[in-house]
Design an enzyme around this catalytic site. Structure first.
Site, mmCIF file in Angstrom:
data_model
loop_
_atom_site.group_PDB
_atom_site.id
_atom_site.type_symbol
_atom_site.label_atom_id
_atom_site.label_comp_id
_atom_site.label_asym_id
_atom_site.label_seq_id
_atom_site.Cartn_x
_atom_site.Cartn_y
_atom_site.Cartn_z
ATOM 1 N N LYS A 241 0.852 -1.189 0.000
ATOM 2 C CA LYS A 241 0.000 0.000 0.000
ATOM 3 C C LYS A 241 0.886 1.236 0.000
ATOM 4 O O LYS A 241 2.040 1.197 0.455
ATOM 5 C CB LYS A 241 -0.901 0.019 1.242
ATOM 6 C CG LYS A 241 -2.188 0.788 1.053
ATOM 7 C CD LYS A 241 -3.218 0.019 0.223
ATOM 8 C CE LYS A 241 -4.520 0.780 0.125
ATOM 9 N NZ LYS A 241 -5.566 0.021 -0.570
ATOM 10 N N GLY B 288 -20.607 7.060 3.881
ATOM 11 C CA GLY B 288 -19.696 7.396 2.801
ATOM 12 C C GLY B 288 -20.262 7.010 1.451
ATOM 13 O O GLY B 288 -20.384 5.820 1.148
ATOM 14 N N VAL B 289 -20.630 8.004 0.642
ATOM 15 C CA VAL B 289 -21.172 7.718 -0.689
ATOM 16 C C VAL B 289 -20.277 8.360 -1.747
ATOM 17 O O VAL B 289 -20.682 9.235 -2.499
ATOM 18 C CB VAL B 289 -22.643 8.184 -0.826
ATOM 19 C CG1 VAL B 289 -23.582 7.166 -0.245
ATOM 20 C CG2 VAL B 289 -22.871 9.543 -0.174
ATOM 21 N N GLY B 290 -19.034 7.885 -1.764
ATOM 22 C CA GLY B 290 -18.073 8.328 -2.762
ATOM 23 C C GLY B 290 -18.091 7.387 -3.952
ATOM 24 O O GLY B 290 -19.134 6.854 -4.338
ATOM 25 N N VAL C 140 -17.177 4.309 -4.410
ATOM 26 C CA VAL C 140 -17.689 2.961 -4.160
ATOM 27 C C VAL C 140 -19.049 3.007 -3.466
ATOM 28 O O VAL C 140 -19.981 2.305 -3.860
ATOM 29 C CB VAL C 140 -16.687 2.145 -3.318
ATOM 30 C CG1 VAL C 140 -17.290 0.780 -2.941
ATOM 31 C CG2 VAL C 140 -15.388 1.938 -4.087
#
Length: 350
Positions: free
Chosen positions: A80, A184-186, A188
């Site tokens: 990462k 979280g509605v980014g 993905v």
């Protein structure tokens, strides 16, 4: 605190720090394990409070990628990268060039891909400086739609299959009429919301940014709540799809949903959360199991494959989720502990 004494250091093979004064790059790349193959993992750009916070994140994320690849049956290891900075204000083309040069120092033992704060365009800039960049383009998408290299659609579909499987297994029910609270509605989270809406689920959403929230509200009829309250909503499923640590000492006593299944990495703030969830009879779907769609997509793009083969492997995530839940309930062991055992059998003893 030195690296080797860091609580999240887990026999990582290599951890490198990069600073480029000209571009302003401050980054860390961590390779956790390459026993199954060269490490692959996304690059996250985030305004970390300090380098210690960034180090903690990259150590945990890279380890998670090793387990994710093993559970997905992929011949690759885990790595990462994190860039310290605000992707909305600090990102420049020069910064991405410098990051590409940093990746190239690993000589193929780390392959970089997309994560929070990084776009396909950013990866294309990096790719001018290194051949070890994935996700700059794509040959196909799992559903036959146009593909640009962004693995988010596959990640979201895999998470959807995992949520669907968990509800079927735990509640003996379809998603129709069930309520899912998405934190979280980014890239993905919003795609997951669309899948769930199509399946007949009711949605509650929250995000620190307005774009995805407004779309979910207007397009999908989602109920919008404060980001600080989303975990405590009355729902059938709580789906963390933002940054890590959603299940922590404070939130765990407030979570009402009987199932936790979402796209975020490192959802458990500490190892003890896994056991506490079991004691509270909350079914937790390990994050690295359910959100493996992205690396599955990248693997198929980098090898001879097809949209059909990609879709089939994404849908296997649902079967894996059911298997882990079954073993957890039968053996009375926390679900992440069960998943860890299965993953370690592959990359530690293969």
């Amino acid at each position: 605190m030195s690296l080797f004494e860091h609580p999240d250091f887990d026999q990582h093979e290599q951890v490198s720090f990069f600073h480029d004064a000209e571009s302003g790059l401050s980054a860390i790349i961590a390779v956790h394990n390459t026993k199954l193959g060269a490490s692959l993992g996304g690059c996250r750009m985030w305004p970390y409070a300090n380098s210690q916070e960034a180090l903690t994140d990259v150590l945990r994320l890279s380890k998670g990628m090793t387990y994710k690849a093993a559970m997905a049956g992929l011949p690759q290891g885990g790595g990462k990268a994190v860039i310290i900075g605000n992707p909305r204000h600090d990102k420049t083309q020069a910064l991405m060039y410098a990051m590409g040069k940093a990746v190239d120092t690993f000589k193929g033992q780390y392959v970089i891909a997309e994560d929070s704060g990084i776009s396909v365009q950013d990866l294309q800039y990096m790719a001018t400086q290194s051949h070890h960049v994935a996700g700059t383009s794509a040959k196909f998408a799992y559903d036959g739609s146009p593909a640009d290299g962004n693995p988010a659609p596959s990640t979201a579909y895999g998470v959807y299959m995992g949520v669907k499987a968990a509800v079927e297994h735990v509640m003996n029910s379809s998603l129709k009429g069930k309520t899912v609270a998405i934190q979280g509605v980014g890239h993905v989270g919003l795609r997951l919301a669309r899948h769930l809406h199509k399946a007949g689920a009711n949605l509650i959403v929250a995000d620190i940014f307005n774009e995805g929230v407004e779309i979910a509200k207007n397009e999908l009829g989602a109920r919008v709540v404060d980001p600080q309250e989303i975990h405590a909503m009355e729902a059938d499923v709580f789906a963390p799809c933002a940054m890590g640590g959603a299940i922590n000492d404070k939130s765990i006593s407030e979570i009402k949903a009987p199932i936790i299944a979402g796209a975020a990495n490192n959802q458990l703030a500490s190892k003890q959360m896994d056991k506490l969830l079991l004691e509270k009879n909350i079914v937790y779907v390990p994050d690295y199991v359910i959100n493996a769609g992205g690396i599955i997509d990248i693997y198929h793009q980098r090898n001879e494959s097809s949209a059909q083969a990609l879709r089939a492997q994404l849908e296997q995530i649902g079967d894996t989720v059911k298997n882990i839940i079954t073993r957890s309930q039968t053996e009375k062991k926390p679900s992440e502990e069960v998943a860890n055992i299965l993953a370690e059998e592959k990359f530690k003893f293969s």
